[in-house]
Design an enzyme around this catalytic site. Structure first.
Site, PDB file in Angstrom:
ATOM      1  N   GLY A  69       0.779  -1.237   0.000  1.00  0.00           N
ATOM      2  CA  GLY A  69       0.000   0.000   0.000  1.00  0.00           C
ATOM      3  C   GLY A  69       0.808   1.283   0.000  1.00  0.00           C
ATOM      4  O   GLY A  69       0.263   2.380   0.026  1.00  0.00           O
ATOM      5  N   GLN A  70       2.160   1.152  -0.038  1.00  0.00           N
ATOM      6  CA  GLN A  70       2.966   2.372  -0.063  1.00  0.00           C
ATOM      7  C   GLN A  70       2.668   3.151  -1.331  1.00  0.00           C
ATOM      8  O   GLN A  70       2.275   2.572  -2.344  1.00  0.00           O
ATOM      9  CB  GLN A  70       4.473   2.041  -0.022  1.00  0.00           C
ATOM     10  CG  GLN A  70       4.931   1.400   1.254  1.00  0.00           C
ATOM     11  CD  GLN A  70       4.937  -0.115   1.134  1.00  0.00           C
ATOM     12  OE1 GLN A  70       4.019  -0.707   0.602  1.00  0.00           O
ATOM     13  NE2 GLN A  70       5.973  -0.740   1.650  1.00  0.00           N
ATOM     14  N   GLU A  71       2.880   4.430  -1.260  1.00  0.00           N
ATOM     15  CA  GLU A  71       2.485   5.287  -2.382  1.00  0.00           C
ATOM     16  C   GLU A  71       3.029   4.787  -3.720  1.00  0.00           C
ATOM     17  O   GLU A  71       2.318   4.728  -4.722  1.00  0.00           O
ATOM     18  CB  GLU A  71       2.951   6.721  -2.122  1.00  0.00           C
ATOM     19  CG  GLU A  71       2.317   7.681  -3.119  1.00  0.00           C
ATOM     20  CD  GLU A  71       2.611   9.136  -2.815  1.00  0.00           C
ATOM     21  OE1 GLU A  71       3.380   9.418  -1.876  1.00  0.00           O
ATOM     22  OE2 GLU A  71       2.072   9.975  -3.551  1.00  0.00           O
ATOM     23  N   SER A  72       4.293   4.381  -3.721  1.00  0.00           N
ATOM     24  CA  SER A  72       4.920   3.957  -4.978  1.00  0.00           C
ATOM     25  C   SER A  72       4.241   2.713  -5.549  1.00  0.00           C
ATOM     26  O   SER A  72       4.300   2.459  -6.744  1.00  0.00           O
ATOM     27  CB  SER A  72       6.399   3.669  -4.735  1.00  0.00           C
ATOM     28  OG  SER A  72       6.516   2.678  -3.740  1.00  0.00           O
ATOM     29  N   LEU A  73       3.581   1.913  -4.671  1.00  0.00           N
ATOM     30  CA  LEU A  73       2.961   0.673  -5.149  1.00  0.00           C
ATOM     31  C   LEU A  73       1.495   0.864  -5.521  1.00  0.00           C
ATOM     32  O   LEU A  73       0.931   0.068  -6.261  1.00  0.00           O
ATOM     33  CB  LEU A  73       3.056  -0.412  -4.068  1.00  0.00           C
ATOM     34  CG  LEU A  73       4.471  -0.817  -3.646  1.00  0.00           C
ATOM     35  CD1 LEU A  73       4.431  -1.734  -2.426  1.00  0.00           C
ATOM     36  CD2 LEU A  73       5.184  -1.530  -4.799  1.00  0.00           C
TER      37      LEU A  73
END
Ligand code: G3D
Ligand code: MG
Length: 179
Positions: A69-73
């Protein structure tokens, strides 16, 4: 032939139903996946890529994808949408600051053409924490009542103890059986 087929279905079970578990980083997605699987809290570390596990509820089998769920993902969530029957959005009920972000991600996701037939389960996780928001509050912030094109449900839960998860699986099962 119909009877034989029905019998075989009860022996081998139905086909797998694809579920994706999405939500911001630290919401509790991986803890929930392994609580579904083992009914025990497991130690997690931030998910890079995805975890996938099969979970059977009576004879209904779910293939559950836990997506980072990290922004990059988050930009790559849509590559998992195809054939998804249920989206589980895990919300950290103590994270008031990121509710707007959750709302944006939810409505963006539901507008995607590959999810037009998917049902959505919102898990209001971390209900064991004193400062957690109630499902009613979260529902209001996420404007769930404006969702008309998808079947949806919000469930309070605690991934550490598993509270609320059996009820979630029951709802998911009722959704796929209704189709
Ligand atoms: P993610 O996969 O959504 O990124 P994780 O989230 O499953 O890795 O969980 C992130 C942190 O939240 C973990 O703590 C985990 O133990 C905690 N957590 C998950 N669910 C609950 C819950 O219901 N209640 C409480 N109190 N904590 C929860 P750490 O400390 O390992 O980072
Ligand atoms: Mg994770």
């Amino acid at each position: 032939m119909g009877l034989l087929f029905a019998k075989l279905m009860t022996v081998f079970g139905d086909r797998e139903h694809k579920v994706i578990i999405v939500g911001l980083d630290n919401a509790g997605k991986t803890t929930i996946l392994y609580q579904f699987l083992t009914k025990e809290a497991v130690h997690t570390s931030p998910t890079i890529g995805s975890n996938v596990e099969e979970i059977a509820v009576q004879k209904t089998r779910f293939l559950m994808w836990d997506i980072g769920g990290q922004e990059s993902l988050r930009a790559s969530w849509n590559s998992y949408y195809c054939n998804t029957e249920i989206v589980i959005l895990v919300v950290d009920s103590t994270d008031r600051e990121r509710l707007t972000l959750n709302k944006e991600e939810l409505h963006r996701m539901l507008a995607h053409e590959d999810l037009q037939n998917a049902a959505v389960l919102i898990l209001a996780n971390k209900q064991d924490m004193k400062n957690s928001m109630s499902p009613a509050e979260i529902s209001q912030y996420l404007t769930l009542s404006s969702i008309t094109g998808h079947s949806w449900h919000i469930q309070a839960c605690c991934a550490l103890t598993g509270e609320g998860l059996p009820a979630s699986l029951e709802w998911m099962r009722s959704r796929v059986l209704a189709n």
